[in-house]
Design a protein around this motif. Sequence first.
Motif, PDB file in Angstrom:
ATOM      1  N   ILE A 145       0.831  -1.187   0.000  1.00 33.81           N
ATOM      2  CA  ILE A 145       0.000   0.000   0.000  1.00 33.81           C
ATOM      3  C   ILE A 145       0.876   1.250   0.000  1.00 33.81           C
ATOM      4  O   ILE A 145       2.089   1.173   0.210  1.00 33.81           O
ATOM      5  CB  ILE A 145      -1.015   0.040   1.162  1.00 33.81           C
ATOM      6  N   ASP A 146       0.244   2.376  -0.215  1.00 32.14           N
ATOM      7  CA  ASP A 146       0.971   3.634  -0.309  1.00 32.14           C
ATOM      8  C   ASP A 146       1.216   4.165   1.099  1.00 32.14           C
ATOM      9  O   ASP A 146       0.414   4.909   1.638  1.00 32.14           O
ATOM     10  CB  ASP A 146       0.157   4.625  -1.140  1.00 32.14           C
ATOM     11  N   LYS A 157       1.489   8.068   1.564  1.00 36.10           N
ATOM     12  CA  LYS A 157       0.209   8.744   1.623  1.00 36.10           C
ATOM     13  C   LYS A 157      -0.521   8.444   2.937  1.00 36.10           C
ATOM     14  O   LYS A 157      -1.159   9.326   3.531  1.00 36.10           O
ATOM     15  CB  LYS A 157      -0.658   8.320   0.445  1.00 36.10           C
ATOM     16  N   GLY A 158      -0.434   7.196   3.366  1.00 37.30           N
ATOM     17  CA  GLY A 158      -1.090   6.811   4.622  1.00 37.30           C
ATOM     18  C   GLY A 158      -0.588   7.644   5.792  1.00 37.30           C
ATOM     19  O   GLY A 158      -1.375   8.182   6.574  1.00 37.30           O
ATOM     20  N   SER A 191      -5.425  -0.090   5.845  1.00 41.18           N
ATOM     21  CA  SER A 191      -4.757  -0.700   4.698  1.00 41.18           C
ATOM     22  C   SER A 191      -5.601  -1.928   4.376  1.00 41.18           C
ATOM     23  O   SER A 191      -6.594  -2.191   5.006  1.00 41.18           O
ATOM     24  CB  SER A 191      -3.341  -1.073   5.059  1.00 41.18           C
ATOM     25  N   LEU A 221      -1.951  -0.104  -3.242  1.00 36.04           N
ATOM     26  CA  LEU A 221      -3.318   0.213  -2.837  1.00 36.04           C
ATOM     27  C   LEU A 221      -3.355   1.523  -2.050  1.00 36.04           C
ATOM     28  O   LEU A 221      -2.403   1.878  -1.369  1.00 36.04           O
ATOM     29  CB  LEU A 221      -3.881  -0.936  -1.989  1.00 36.04           C
ATOM     30  N   LYS A 222      -4.483   2.214  -2.157  1.00 40.84           N
ATOM     31  CA  LYS A 222      -4.624   3.514  -1.478  1.00 40.84           C
ATOM     32  C   LYS A 222      -5.196   3.333  -0.068  1.00 40.84           C
ATOM     33  O   LYS A 222      -6.195   2.660   0.117  1.00 40.84           O
ATOM     34  CB  LYS A 222      -5.578   4.415  -2.269  1.00 40.84           C
ATOM     35  N   GLU A 260      -6.867   4.686   3.697  1.00 42.07           N
ATOM     36  CA  GLU A 260      -7.931   5.601   4.151  1.00 42.07           C
ATOM     37  C   GLU A 260      -7.801   5.874   5.642  1.00 42.07           C
ATOM     38  O   GLU A 260      -7.412   4.985   6.391  1.00 42.07           O
ATOM     39  CB  GLU A 260      -9.301   4.920   3.990  1.00 42.07           C
TER      40      GLU A 260
END
Lengths: 335, 335
Positions: free
Chosen positions: B164-165, B168-169, B296, B325-326, B328
């Motif tokens: 995952i990113d 960004k997380g 994630s 994956l992005k 949240e």
Amino acid sequence: MSKKHRVTLHEVAAHAGVSTSTVSLVIRNNPRISEATRKKVFDSINTLGYVYDRVAANLRSQSSGIVGVIVTDISNKFISEFLIGAQNTLEQFGYTVLLGTTFDSVSKQDKLLSTMVEHRVDGLILNPASKSSEKTVKKINELQIPIVLANRELEDANCDYVGIDYVKGAYIAVTHLLEKGHKRIAYLGGIKASSTWIERMQGFQLAYERAGLKLDESLIIDGPPTREGGFDAVSKVLQNENPPTAIFCFSDLVASGVLQGLALHELTPGVDIDIVGFDNIPDSEIYHPPLTTVSSFPRSIGIKSANILYEKMTKSSPEKQRIILKPELIIRETS
Amino acid sequence: MSKKHRVTLHEVAAHAGVSTSTVSLVIRNNPRISEATRKKVFDSINTLGYVYDRVAANLRSQSSGIVGVIVTDISNKFISEFLIGAQNTLEQFGYTVLLGTTFDSVSKQDKLLSTMVEHRVDGLILNPASKSSEKTVKKINELQIPIVLANRELEDANCDYVGIDYVKGAYIAVTHLLEKGHKRIAYLGGIKASSTWIERMQGFQLAYERAGLKLDESLIIDGPPTREGGFDAVSKVLQNENPPTAIFCFSDLVASGVLQGLALHELTPGVDIDIVGFDNIPDSEIYHPPLTTVSSFPRSIGIKSANILYEKMTKSSPEKQRIILKPELIIRETS
DNA sequence: CTGAAAGCGCTTACAG
DNA sequence: CTGAAAGCGCTTACAG
């Protein structure tokens, strides 16, 4: 190092100027090879980039060095701890673990059992699915390999077993609640057909009997041994016209769902209602609030299972063993 | 069913009155065998109790039907969810999973890698240990089998990757804390040398930069990505002469240790100090108090990894893939 | 201490 | 649509 071709024993032997038998013996650290030869062979192995082919070795020697471990759910902390114990021990003995997860499905379990046998596992540790039937038992008894059952016993299965004393665990948990003055205690979660559920039920009844109380069947709600199962069960039991004042949960995982459900109804565990779990998984300590629970010893169960299996795989006529670990009550804030 | 002897293809062939080739084809459902012969053979298989020997088949066909999956720690919920995704997918494709757990030890990882290759796994999914070195990368690149890396990327490794990113997380987590007015945010847990730590650090810095703030190195404490690691790190950071008002944790597991440590100091998360975790493991929801965290998608990562590996094992020249994956942000009660 | 030969139980071309 | 023969890469007695 060629791209596709795998270097064989033959090539190593040719390179080192010895026979394949000698190379084979060197690889397996057979002491009857001279130091000089050994060194020569190892040099060839390194320069050629030889990789031992266990598949071939296994076919010939009729053993695989692989042990199958079949569990119900690796995302359950109790199970993952159990797995760690079993796996570490098995690896120390030089075995590799083929893992299967049944998600508590009997048909998946059947399939995994077959696959493992086809892969010629040297032995098997099975944490049976809740609803394992006579058919499963028959299949297991027909298996020609050592097998040990863990965490859940199967009636008539001709196997060694390692687990904990669920009767006693439930007994101490429920007795604790009774001593706190509760008279209406619910038992939530777990599959009624499974030995683990039944044994807890026996402990539950025993505690009630000793206290001279009669239990109310409407407070006993079974279901999947998961967080969702706990959530659903508590939602149901709270609709009872005479709801419980305390809850004994099948497992900590079930208890986590119960806690979620109570929060939804704005009931505070330990204040409005008392809760006891089962397993003492590490997270139970930081549940909201920290969970009173019965400590079982999943890692020890894993280690013991692996040790017994190892004996069965290596000794010719080992005694059948049945190991039952003793549980302990850990009192925290939900009771 | 004899006790020791395993029934062979030969015996089935003799019993059915056909050749071994025919039996072999029947077993593998080859369509060019007539229905009549097929039935005859299956009858013999059942009456003799024949069990397919994959070890022999694998040696001959030069493939094992086994995929190795190596992870750092199955008791970490993020990892066990990842494993479930990978395993389910692989099993659907007809593969069996050989599991290895490194407990984040590079030497254990090396050993497992070797064992798996010796067992001739058809492919490998590797969740690398934090401190995997150039040597590991070299070893991986020399492996002649398809391999996909998951959750943690290795520099210069010539592999597909699913993760995952993390940048960004971390960015969204820290930005959330900054928006709440915090100016002293700690970053606790995780191994400094690992890509997962570094990428979170980048996101952390980015958020600080955009807010026009300078970060304080004394609030950055790394350590094992475990509950214990979190506990130790928070104990240290609280001794800072100017302690943080908020904490960004490497993972939910680390956060659980942080929560424990704060409880010991009688600090209430979400009131006295804000906490954000990373992973959104199911338990984070019932932590005490429920944890704000970055979601994630471990199961998706497992599924994607397995799919990519499958392509690599079956297609001749698949493209190299890198799937990110992005994440949240899930806001709960600790912030 | 080391080598030549057989064989573990399948699958794979090839022939018919 | 089916069969005879070779061989995958090791280990295992056996001989010397």
